[in-house]
Design an enzyme around this catalytic site. Structure first.
Site, PDB file in Angstrom:
ATOM      1  N   LYS A 106       0.824  -1.205   0.000  1.00 33.96           N
ATOM      2  CA  LYS A 106       0.000   0.000   0.000  1.00 33.96           C
ATOM      3  C   LYS A 106       0.858   1.254   0.000  1.00 33.96           C
ATOM      4  O   LYS A 106       0.450   2.290  -0.533  1.00 33.96           O
ATOM      5  CB  LYS A 106      -0.953  -0.023   1.202  1.00 33.96           C
ATOM      6  CG  LYS A 106      -2.017  -1.108   1.103  1.00 33.96           C
ATOM      7  CD  LYS A 106      -2.926  -1.096   2.308  1.00 33.96           C
ATOM      8  CE  LYS A 106      -4.064  -2.099   2.140  1.00 33.96           C
ATOM      9  NZ  LYS A 106      -3.592  -3.481   2.051  1.00 33.96           N
TER      10      LYS A 106
ATOM     11  N   GLU B 204      -2.396   6.749   7.822  1.00 33.17           N
ATOM     12  CA  GLU B 204      -2.927   7.825   7.000  1.00 33.17           C
ATOM     13  C   GLU B 204      -4.172   8.423   7.653  1.00 33.17           C
ATOM     14  O   GLU B 204      -4.757   7.851   8.576  1.00 33.17           O
ATOM     15  CB  GLU B 204      -3.256   7.321   5.585  1.00 33.17           C
ATOM     16  CG  GLU B 204      -4.297   6.237   5.500  1.00 33.17           C
ATOM     17  CD  GLU B 204      -4.437   5.678   4.088  1.00 33.17           C
ATOM     18  OE1 GLU B 204      -3.504   5.846   3.295  1.00 33.17           O
ATOM     19  OE2 GLU B 204      -5.485   5.089   3.796  1.00 33.17           O
TER      20      GLU B 204
ATOM     21  N   ARG C 236      -6.253  -8.920  -8.245  1.00 37.73           N
ATOM     22  CA  ARG C 236      -6.927 -10.215  -8.375  1.00 37.73           C
ATOM     23  C   ARG C 236      -8.377  -9.964  -8.726  1.00 37.73           C
ATOM     24  O   ARG C 236      -8.818  -8.815  -8.804  1.00 37.73           O
ATOM     25  CB  ARG C 236      -6.842 -10.978  -7.046  1.00 37.73           C
ATOM     26  CG  ARG C 236      -7.350 -10.163  -5.866  1.00 37.73           C
ATOM     27  CD  ARG C 236      -7.462 -10.947  -4.589  1.00 37.73           C
ATOM     28  NE  ARG C 236      -7.675 -10.121  -3.420  1.00 37.73           N
ATOM     29  CZ  ARG C 236      -8.836  -9.588  -3.057  1.00 37.73           C
ATOM     30  NH1 ARG C 236      -9.909  -9.794  -3.794  1.00 37.73           N
ATOM     31  NH2 ARG C 236      -8.941  -8.849  -1.970  1.00 37.73           N
TER      32      ARG C 236
END
Length: 1104
Positions: free
Chosen positions: A491, A577, A670
């Site tokens: 990420k 974050e 995916r």
């Protein structure tokens, strides 16, 4: 070399214009037809301007054009191409149509050949082309234009390679009147049968070189000898290296060579074996990976030999030939095409290579005939379980592909095992020893002959090491390249890539420093609340929200997130974050092929979540304008292109409803759990698309043709208890009845015809609509992973199934969803079906006022107080109990010695059957009595006593249609009610707990109501010692694994202190002390599996 005739109108057939109607004009406003790569893997006719020649330029009317291998790379791989369309063709021949000022030696009508390279507008496969005079050569009248079209690129390449890059001197004249300094030094031409190789042999011969060793296919040997080759060697010879050394003589080492093939494992490897450390090799770029010079979809190209793969001895000088650079040599720029080539042709010293005119239709027609559909193989392995494994198997069967399943010891009776053509046990229940064991999976691939692996989602689906392992084993991984998994699997790295690609990201810290104090400082700078999130994986694992700005709260959340991340993904690195408090979760389904094409299959809204996991999704996202949809799609495509993505992927965004701004969150590399709703609005089979892409085929549809029809919802059915914070449940599916599906796959729709613009905003900005002419009917799919009798264990995800619906619009789709959920009945484990039904009926949800905090915001509406069941439900439960009892009484008893034993409910001499049934609500807070009097066959009077008084139901007709269906008429309403009896486990002692008594599950008008049949007092007394428990006892709320035990006997604990951390269904749960006190007993240990209800820790409270 591919040669195409372009001067005949039918050879340039186009949907845009009739080329016969385009006049030969030299004004800036004229247009003509060109053949171009409009996207990777696609060729089409386009209209381009016919520009008037400026000073020093020539307007050429093209008769024939030649394409070389590089053109096919451009078409199929998009190599070094970033902007489409790009016109094809590296050479052309025809007649001069017009001249600019300052052009000498040419006039209108002259027959010429031209080197068409550089910008797209200067390429050759078009009707008219304006070029610099320096790339145009006049040809003799005796030379056919078809032959002349192959000359420029290949001749220039050979001349530039020999007399500039290799350093040989340019003869004063051709043929040379004096021998060159290195005339006796052997020169090896590998790939001498290619057009460039043929010109190289001719040029060396006419320049006076005496030893020309040509390596080519045997069929070209006679021709090569005729144009000057002294030695010819078949490149397929088993003794190729020895033959080259023998032809060269001396020490057998080559001092001068040209490689016209430049393929890693053939020409480069061979030449590496014979080159001298003092030698010089000119390599015609690009270098090709592997052993082929074809445009294989998985073939990469390079501009220099990779150091780790160099076969050459130290000291060998490698020269990389870029033909375009010949114009950097002033002599060649000014003389080669305008003077040297015409003179060589006029004198007959150089004769064009033999060409094959491709005259079987236009380039477009031939492109349509080009084989594009490749097959993936005949045997596919799925390394998944549950509904996604079954989903993959269905598509494979549809396509005639045999399937291989793997299963753990816990899944031996699973549905996917039964549906697959073959199945192999991979190990014990723990996923680390089974579904995550790469060595075992690869071994089964080889044993079964599986050519490809579909990873589904979860387990190894986003594991780059697994992808690399399969590639090394020659097995296709149906997913993106490992590099994309690595980039987007992190990420933090993915956010850095997105920022570079211009995709907006949420403010936060995405670096590598994992020191808790440093992370806490970063959180303070960002501002609370913050989100701690694992950099790998998904599904809400390793994610914690921290609202309190204290170091203690932050540390506790950090430890929990890291621990869960490490267990789920094998990596405990996290990012921090800003937590957006009222966001929506909007994601875009993207698809990319190996040719570089990327499309958006529209967006989904997955805002409504619990425990950071989606439970209900819809497509398209409600309330988005076409402009906003286009912007989202464009950003998602940019994200995919930034990592050279291939296959199915989902770019997830945090969307602010108030500002309509969105921020990149992550990309799932995916297929997503919620992919069926995208299928329902597009009419596509995304698993089939995955198989197509994995086989190297282009995407079946372009962006402007992808449908977006109607609206779809997906509801995930989980084994969990919503009223107990959605904790997972496990157990056997004692009863399972689902709504009847209308479709197995999505309904199909015709392709759209939206017009693409230069920015693609029109194609990406589709409006939410349904064409009335489609005559849409409601559609329902049930994606099942389990059937009745299956065991929902504690080792894997607790999802049972997905209910997928589609309607003309959101309102209709939501109505279909509510009805489907009404008809979905499960007994044996707790489920979220009722919760989903309430959610689908919530007014704000109906009004599309969705956000990720929807459930806590509407908690009181979604979790209304449990009401005492109404009298009608009590009557139905009572009649079910009574009629079942009557039926059981008249069944023959095997051990009976007298007929009277089977007549317990019969009455004689006019006696009336009477029965009092006592029931309790599931929480045991309310006890209800019902008195039954049988009036006749199948006719009953029932009196229900509730807390509000008694209610009479007179002359009620009732019977059991089967063991789970009561047919009854109440208040003139004919009901067919499903009622399922759940008996307690025989090993569980009787107690006041509901799970130790018989439970009746009544499915009534969309609700599941559970009533308890109390155990008799004598039975309860036998378990009296088990009824008392300490006030501070902490029990396992579900079957689970003890992750961490934080106390020992004698420890003092405070109220709210973490005592035990458990894990079930891959989700961690923290158990805290209910009161302050001292630990009196500990009934578990770290790493132990415990059953539901096990007393884990007993705390003696202070007030005791």
């Amino acid at each position: 070399m591919y040669l195409y005739e372009v001067n005949v109108s039918h050879r340039m057939q186009t949907k845009y214009a009739d080329s016969n109607q385009i006049p030969i004009l030299s004004t800036p406003m004229s247009v003509h037809t060109a053949i171009a790569a409009t996207a990777k893997g696609r060729i089409d006719a386009i209209q381009v301007p016919t520009r008037a020649p400026d000073a020093g330029e020539v307007l050429l009317k093209v008769e024939y054009a030649a394409m070389i291998a590089f053109d096919t790379y451009v078409t199929d791989l998009g190599f070094y191409v970033e902007k489409y369309p790009v016109t094809l063709g590296f050479s052309a021949s025809g007649t001069v149509s017009n001249l600019g000022s300052g052009v000498e030696g040419l006039k209108v009508g002259d027959r010429v050949t031209a080197f068409t390279f550089g910008e797209s507008q200067n390429k050759g496969v078009q009707e008219y082309i304006t070029l610099s005079k320096n790339v145009v050569a006049k040809i003799p009248d005796s030379l056919p234009l078809a032959a002349a079209a192959t000359l420029p690129d290949n001749f220039v390449t050979s001349f530039y390679t020999l007399f500039n890059q290799l350093g040989l001197p340019i003869p004063a004249s051709f043929p040379a009147t004096t021998l060159p300094p290195l005339a006796s030094v052997p020169v090896v031409i590998y790939g001498a049968g290619s057009v460039s190789g043929i010109y190289a042999v001719q040029l060396l011969h006419t320049a006076g070189y005496k030893k020309i060793v040509a390596i080519a296919s045997e069929r070209n040997h006679e021709y090569l000898h005729s144009i000057g080759a002294t030695d010819t060697i078949d490149y397929r010879s088993a003794s190729l290296v020895e033959n080259i050394s023998a032809a060269v003589g001396g020490d057998g080492k080559v001092l001068l060579a040209v490689d016209c093939i430049a393929a890693e494992t053939t020409s480069l490897k061979t030449l590496g074996s014979v080159m001298s450390p003092l030698g010089k090799l000119a390599i015609l770029l690009p270098l090709k990976e592997g052993s082929t010079v074809t445009n294989a979809p998985d073939q990469e190209m390079y501009w220099e030999v990779r150091p780790e793969k160099t076969p050459f001895p130290k000291g060998t000088e490698l020269v990389y030939v870029r033909t375009f650079f010949y114009q950097q040599d002033e002599t060649l720029r000014e003389k080669l095409m305008p003077n040297i080539l015409p003179a060589l042709l006029e004198s007959g010293v150089i004769s064009p290579s033999r060409v094959r005119l491709l005259d079987q239709g236009s380039l477009l027609e031939r492109d349509e005939e080009r084989p594009r559909t490749q097959t993936l193989g005949v045997r596919l392995m799925g390394v998944q379980i549950g509904e996604i494994a079954c989903r993959i198997i269905r598509t494979a069967k549809k396509l005639g592909i045999k399937t291989v399943a793997i299963y753990s010891e816990a899944d031996v009776d699973s549905l996917h095992v039964k549906q697959a053509d073959e199945a192999y046990c991979i190990g014990p229940a723990a996923s680390s020893a089974s579904y995550l064991n790469m060595d075992k999976i690869i071994d089964i691939c080889h044993r079964s002959g599986a050519q490809a692996v579909h990873p589904g989602y979860g387990f190894l689906s986003e594991n780059s090491a697994f992808s690399n392992r399969l590639q090394r084993e020659g097995i296709v991984f149906i997913g993106p390249p490992a590099s994309a998994i690595v980039s987007m699997g992190s990420k933090s790295e993915s956010k850095n890539i997105m920022i570079s690609a211009g995709v907006p990201c949420v403010p936060g810290y995405h670096g590598d420093n994992q020191d808790p104090s440093f992370l806490y400082e970063q959180a303070q700078q960002i501002g609370f609340p913050v989100l701690i999130k694992a950099i790998h994986g998904g599904g809400g694992k390793g994610m914690r929200t921290v609202t309190a700005a204290t170091p203690e709260a932050f540390q506790e959340a950090l430890d929990s997130a890291k621990r869960e991340s490490l267990k789920a993904f094998g990596n405990d690195t996290v990012l921090v974050e800003k937590y957006i408090e009222t966001p929506r979760h909007v994601e875009v389904q993207v698809f990319a092929d190996t040719l570089g094409n990327v499309v958006s299959l529209w967006e989904r809204d997955c805002s409504v979540q619990r425990r950071n996991q989606k439970i209900i999704e819809e497509a398209p996202a409600p309330g988005l304008s076409p402009e906003l949809r286009a912007d989202l799609g464009a950003k998602a495509i940019a994200a995919a292109k930034a990592v050279n993505y291939v296959g199915a992927g989902t770019v997830e965004f945090i969307f602010d409803n108030d500002t309509e701004k969105f921020y990149f969150m992550e990309m799932n590399t995916r297929l997503q759990v919620e992919h069926p709703i995208t299928e329902m609005i597009t009419g596509l089979d995304l698993v089939e698309w995955q198989l197509e892409v994995a086989a190297g085929n282009p995407l079946p549809l372009s962006q402007e043709t992808i449908p977006m029809v109607g609206h779809a919802f997906e509801a995930r059915i989980y084994a969990e208890n919503p009223r107990n914070n959605f904790l997972p449940d496990s157990g056997t599916l004692l009863y399972l009845s689902t709504p009847e599906p209308t479709h197995i796959f999505a309904p199909t729709y015709p392709s759209q015809t939206r017009t693409a613009t230069s920015s693609d905003y029109t194609a990406l900005g589709a409006s939410e609509s349904s064409d009335p002419s489609l005559q849409l009917t409601p559609s329902l799919r049930v994606e099942q992973g389990f059937t009745q009798g299956a065991l929902i264990g504690v080792f894997y995800d607790p999802m049972i199934a997905k209910v997928v619906v589609h309607g003309r619009d959101r309102t209709e789709a939501l109505r279909i969803l509510r009805k489907a959920l009404d008809e979905y009945h499960v007994v044996g484990v707790s489920t979220n079906v009722e919760f989903l039904r309430r959610l689908a009926g919530n007014k704000d949800f109906i009004d599309a006022k969705v956000e990720t905090g929807f459930i806590p915001k509407h908690h009181h509406e979604l979790f209304p107080p449990v009401q005492e069941p109404n009298a009608s439900v009590i009557v139905q439960a009572t009649l079910f109990f009574v009629i079942r009892e009557q039926q059981n009484a008249i069944l023959p008893v095997a051990s009976s010695t007298t007929p009277w034993d089977s007549l317990t409910s019969r009455r004689f001499g006019g006696d009336t059957y009477k029965r009092t049934v006592k029931l309790q609500t599931e929480d045991l807070k309310h006890e209800i009595s019902a008195h039954v009097v049988q009036k006749g066959t199948g006719i009953y009077d029932v009196t229900v006593e509730t807390s509000q008084g008694h209610i009479d139901f007179l002359s009620v007709p009732a019977h059991l249609r089967d063991q789970n269906t009561l047919c009854v008429v109440l208040d003139n309403k004919n009901l067919h009610t499903t009622i399922v009896s759940q008996l307690p486990q025989s090993a569980v002692p009787a107690s006041q707990s509901a799970n130790t008594m018989e439970r009746l599950h009544i499915f009534n008008e969309g609700q599941k109501i559970t009533l308890v049949v109390p155990s008799p007092a004598w039975l309860l007394s036998l378990g009296e010692d088990l009824l008392s428990s300490h006030k501070g006892a902490i029990k396992a709320p579900m079957p689970s694994l003890i992750v961490e035990l934080r106390v020992k006997v004698g420890d003092r604990v405070e109220k709210g202190q973490v005592v035990v951390v458990i894990e079930s269904m891959k989700t961690e749960t923290v158990l805290r002390a209910d009161s302050s006190g001292v630990v009196k007993a500990v009934g578990c240990k770290t790493g132990e599996m415990v059953e539901e209800g096990r007393e884990l820790v007993d705390i003696e409270a202070e007030d005791e």
